[in-house]
Scaffold this motif. Structure first.
Motif, PDB file in Angstrom:
ATOM      1  N   ALA A  65       0.856  -1.185   0.000  1.00 25.76           N
ATOM      2  CA  ALA A  65       0.000   0.000   0.000  1.00 25.76           C
ATOM      3  C   ALA A  65       0.892   1.234   0.000  1.00 25.76           C
ATOM      4  O   ALA A  65       1.992   1.219   0.542  1.00 25.76           O
ATOM      5  N   GLU A  66       0.367   2.275  -0.616  1.00 27.88           N
ATOM      6  CA  GLU A  66       1.128   3.510  -0.692  1.00 27.88           C
ATOM      7  C   GLU A  66       0.381   4.641  -0.008  1.00 27.88           C
ATOM      8  O   GLU A  66      -0.787   4.914  -0.339  1.00 27.88           O
ATOM      9  N   PHE A  67       1.033   5.273   0.915  1.00 30.75           N
ATOM     10  CA  PHE A  67       0.473   6.421   1.606  1.00 30.75           C
ATOM     11  C   PHE A  67       0.840   7.674   0.816  1.00 30.75           C
ATOM     12  O   PHE A  67       2.022   7.972   0.622  1.00 30.75           O
ATOM     13  N   ILE A  68      -0.180   8.383   0.335  1.00 27.01           N
ATOM     14  CA  ILE A  68       0.039   9.648  -0.352  1.00 27.01           C
ATOM     15  C   ILE A  68      -0.608  10.733   0.502  1.00 27.01           C
ATOM     16  O   ILE A  68      -1.844  10.900   0.491  1.00 27.01           O
ATOM     17  N   LYS A  69       0.228  11.423   1.230  1.00 23.03           N
ATOM     18  CA  LYS A  69      -0.279  12.377   2.223  1.00 23.03           C
ATOM     19  C   LYS A  69      -1.107  13.487   1.577  1.00 23.03           C
ATOM     20  O   LYS A  69      -2.135  13.889   2.111  1.00 23.03           O
ATOM     21  N   SER A  70      -0.654  13.966   0.425  1.00 20.26           N
ATOM     22  CA  SER A  70      -1.350  15.082  -0.222  1.00 20.26           C
ATOM     23  C   SER A  70      -2.736  14.691  -0.694  1.00 20.26           C
ATOM     24  O   SER A  70      -3.606  15.550  -0.856  1.00 20.26           O
ATOM     25  N   LYS A  71      -2.941  13.412  -0.902  1.00 18.98           N
ATOM     26  CA  LYS A  71      -4.247  12.933  -1.358  1.00 18.98           C
ATOM     27  C   LYS A  71      -5.027  12.255  -0.243  1.00 18.98           C
ATOM     28  O   LYS A  71      -6.130  11.761  -0.480  1.00 18.98           O
ATOM     29  N   PHE A  72      -4.472  12.222   0.950  1.00 18.87           N
ATOM     30  CA  PHE A  72      -5.122  11.543   2.081  1.00 18.87           C
ATOM     31  C   PHE A  72      -5.538  10.125   1.671  1.00 18.87           C
ATOM     32  O   PHE A  72      -6.640   9.667   1.974  1.00 18.87           O
ATOM     33  N   SER A  73      -4.646   9.458   0.962  1.00 22.30           N
ATOM     34  CA  SER A  73      -4.999   8.137   0.462  1.00 22.30           C
ATOM     35  C   SER A  73      -4.022   7.069   0.951  1.00 22.30           C
ATOM     36  O   SER A  73      -2.864   7.356   1.260  1.00 22.30           O
ATOM     37  N   PHE A  74      -4.504   5.844   0.953  1.00 17.40           N
ATOM     38  CA  PHE A  74      -3.702   4.686   1.368  1.00 17.40           C
ATOM     39  C   PHE A  74      -4.245   3.493   0.592  1.00 17.40           C
ATOM     40  O   PHE A  74      -4.877   2.598   1.144  1.00 17.40           O
ATOM     41  N   ASN A  75      -3.996   3.466  -0.688  1.00 18.07           N
ATOM     42  CA  ASN A  75      -4.548   2.432  -1.555  1.00 18.07           C
ATOM     43  C   ASN A  75      -3.778   1.127  -1.446  1.00 18.07           C
ATOM     44  O   ASN A  75      -2.554   1.109  -1.368  1.00 18.07           O
ATOM     45  N   LEU A  76      -4.524   0.060  -1.496  1.00 20.02           N
ATOM     46  CA  LEU A  76      -3.953  -1.298  -1.395  1.00 20.02           C
ATOM     47  C   LEU A  76      -3.766  -1.866  -2.787  1.00 20.02           C
ATOM     48  O   LEU A  76      -4.657  -1.745  -3.632  1.00 20.02           O
ATOM     49  N   ARG A  77      -2.640  -2.526  -2.998  1.00 17.12           N
ATOM     50  CA  ARG A  77      -2.361  -3.071  -4.329  1.00 17.12           C
ATOM     51  C   ARG A  77      -1.782  -4.484  -4.218  1.00 17.12           C
ATOM     52  O   ARG A  77      -1.156  -4.847  -3.216  1.00 17.12           O
ATOM     53  N   LYS A  78      -2.022  -5.233  -5.288  1.00 11.49           N
ATOM     54  CA  LYS A  78      -1.366  -6.532  -5.462  1.00 11.49           C
ATOM     55  C   LYS A  78      -1.259  -6.759  -6.957  1.00 11.49           C
ATOM     56  O   LYS A  78      -2.259  -6.653  -7.668  1.00 11.49           O
ATOM     57  N   PRO A  79      -0.071  -7.071  -7.447  1.00 12.68           N
ATOM     58  CA  PRO A  79       0.113  -7.171  -8.897  1.00 12.68           C
ATOM     59  C   PRO A  79      -0.613  -8.341  -9.543  1.00 12.68           C
ATOM     60  O   PRO A  79      -1.020  -8.242 -10.698  1.00 12.68           O
ATOM     61  N   SER A  80      -0.795  -9.419  -8.810  1.00 10.37           N
ATOM     62  CA  SER A  80      -1.397 -10.603  -9.407  1.00 10.37           C
ATOM     63  C   SER A  80      -2.175 -11.358  -8.330  1.00 10.37           C
ATOM     64  O   SER A  80      -1.576 -11.981  -7.449  1.00 10.37           O
ATOM     65  N   VAL A  81      -3.494 -11.280  -8.394  1.00  7.26           N
ATOM     66  CA  VAL A  81      -4.301 -11.895  -7.332  1.00  7.26           C
ATOM     67  C   VAL A  81      -4.480 -13.389  -7.568  1.00  7.26           C
ATOM     68  O   VAL A  81      -4.390 -13.882  -8.686  1.00  7.26           O
ATOM     69  N   GLN A  82      -4.791 -14.058  -6.463  1.00  3.70           N
ATOM     70  CA  GLN A  82      -5.064 -15.489  -6.511  1.00  3.70           C
ATOM     71  C   GLN A  82      -6.460 -15.750  -5.970  1.00  3.70           C
ATOM     72  O   GLN A  82      -7.028 -14.910  -5.261  1.00  3.70           O
ATOM     73  N   TRP A  83      -6.979 -16.909  -6.267  1.00  5.88           N
ATOM     74  CA  TRP A  83      -8.311 -17.270  -5.781  1.00  5.88           C
ATOM     75  C   TRP A  83      -8.379 -17.161  -4.253  1.00  5.88           C
ATOM     76  O   TRP A  83      -9.387 -16.751  -3.677  1.00  5.88           O
ATOM     77  N   SER A  84      -7.265 -17.474  -3.598  1.00  7.94           N
ATOM     78  CA  SER A  84      -7.237 -17.447  -2.133  1.00  7.94           C
ATOM     79  C   SER A  84      -7.277 -16.028  -1.561  1.00  7.94           C
ATOM     80  O   SER A  84      -7.374 -15.852  -0.344  1.00  7.94           O
ATOM     81  N   ASP A  85      -7.199 -15.033  -2.413  1.00  8.62           N
ATOM     82  CA  ASP A  85      -7.316 -13.644  -1.941  1.00  8.62           C
ATOM     83  C   ASP A  85      -8.771 -13.213  -1.781  1.00  8.62           C
ATOM     84  O   ASP A  85      -9.041 -12.095  -1.323  1.00  8.62           O
ATOM     85  N   THR A  86      -9.696 -14.074  -2.157  1.00  8.62           N
ATOM     86  CA  THR A  86     -11.110 -13.772  -1.973  1.00  8.62           C
ATOM     87  C   THR A  86     -11.380 -13.519  -0.488  1.00  8.62           C
ATOM     88  O   THR A  86     -11.136 -14.387   0.350  1.00  8.62           O
ATOM     89  N   ALA A  87     -11.867 -12.324  -0.184  1.00  4.75           N
ATOM     90  CA  ALA A  87     -12.020 -11.927   1.219  1.00  4.75           C
ATOM     91  C   ALA A  87     -12.643 -10.535   1.285  1.00  4.75           C
ATOM     92  O   ALA A  87     -12.893  -9.901   0.265  1.00  4.75           O
ATOM     93  N   GLU A  88     -12.894 -10.105   2.513  1.00  4.43           N
ATOM     94  CA  GLU A  88     -13.297  -8.718   2.779  1.00  4.43           C
ATOM     95  C   GLU A  88     -12.054  -7.946   3.205  1.00  4.43           C
ATOM     96  O   GLU A  88     -11.276  -8.435   4.023  1.00  4.43           O
ATOM     97  N   TYR A  89     -11.900  -6.750   2.655  1.00  5.03           N
ATOM     98  CA  TYR A  89     -10.739  -5.933   2.964  1.00  5.03           C
ATOM     99  C   TYR A  89     -11.201  -4.624   3.594  1.00  5.03           C
ATOM    100  O   TYR A  89     -12.080  -3.933   3.074  1.00  5.03           O
TER     101      TYR A  89
END
Lengths: 116, 116
Positions: A65-89
């Motif tokens: 995840a990247e914290f961008i202070k100027s945008k008040f953002s903290f977006n989560l990323r993953k380059p390649s998801v798997q079936w096991s990533d099915t979940a609530e975030y």
């Protein structure tokens, strides 16, 4: 008052697709930022957190995840998801330096379904 | 990571009765514990913050006389739902706050309460 907004409520991806889940917060002060995951039938687990330093944070299972202070953002990323990533975030924010009894402010969560 | 347990994992009770849910931090001392309610496909709703040896702090709209919280030791907090009503049926989750420097919260597996 502090608030946390997660833009995507439901996301459906195919395996190997890239993932980005948005999280924005509203608070004028310094914050600690968290992403939690809840796999089906399991309890909440910490994926990653940002307290200070390098704004690009790496967590478990290939997430970052990247914290961008100027945008008040903290977006989560993953380059390649798997079936096991099915979940609530869930994205969460806490006022920094407020000690142990300061509560987390939670986003409404994003439901991710990864098709095999 | 630290382990938090909850007991029972599931409970069914009749309307008008009371039910107690225990939250234990198994391998660390938690001066602060948090009680949440999670609705289906919804985020966590903080009910109260429980501090060892003092009265709990309840969130707005949460009835303190209905949801009794006791934090008698550094490893145990209890939530008692009094005069349970079917609308109290929900998933209740506790978390225990670790001290400095991380102040991280560790979550229990949750308790599914069904009031008939």
């Amino acid at each position: 008052a502090q608030s946390v907004s997660q833009h995507n409520h439901h996301v459906i991806l195919s395996e190997a697709a890239s993932l980005e889940l948005g999280c924005n917060y509203s608070y004028g002060g310094t914050v600690n930022l968290f992403w939690y995951v809840q796999y089906p039938g399991q309890h909440l687990q910490l994926l990653l957190k940002y307290f200070s330093g390098d704004p690009l944070v790496k967590g478990i299972k290939g997430f970052e995840a990247e914290f961008i202070k100027s945008k008040f953002s903290f977006n989560l990323r993953k380059p390649s998801v798997q079936w096991s990533d099915t979940a609530e975030y869930f994205c969460a924010v806490k006022e920094r330096g407020a000690g142990n009894n300061r509560k987390l402010i939670w986003g409404l969560g994003t439901s991710l379904a990864v098709n095999p | 990571g630290a382990v938090v347990s909850q007991h029972p994992s599931r409970v069914i009770c009749k309307s008008g009765t009371s039910v107690k849910i225990e939250c234990r931090s198994l391998d660390f001392q938690a001066t602060t514990m948090f009680w949440y309610r999670q609705f289906p496909k919804k985020s966590l709703m903080l009910m109260a913050t429980s501090n060892e040896g003092s009265k709990a702090t309840y969130e707005q709209g949460v009835e303190k006389d209905k949801f009794l919280i006791n934090h008698a030791s550094l490893t145990l907090s209890t939530l008692t739902v009094t005069s349970a009503h079917p609308e109290d049926s929900s998933f209740y989750i506790c978390s225990a706050g670790q001290g400095p420097p991380s102040y991280e919260q560790y979550f229990g597996p949750g308790t599914r309460l069904t009031v008939t």
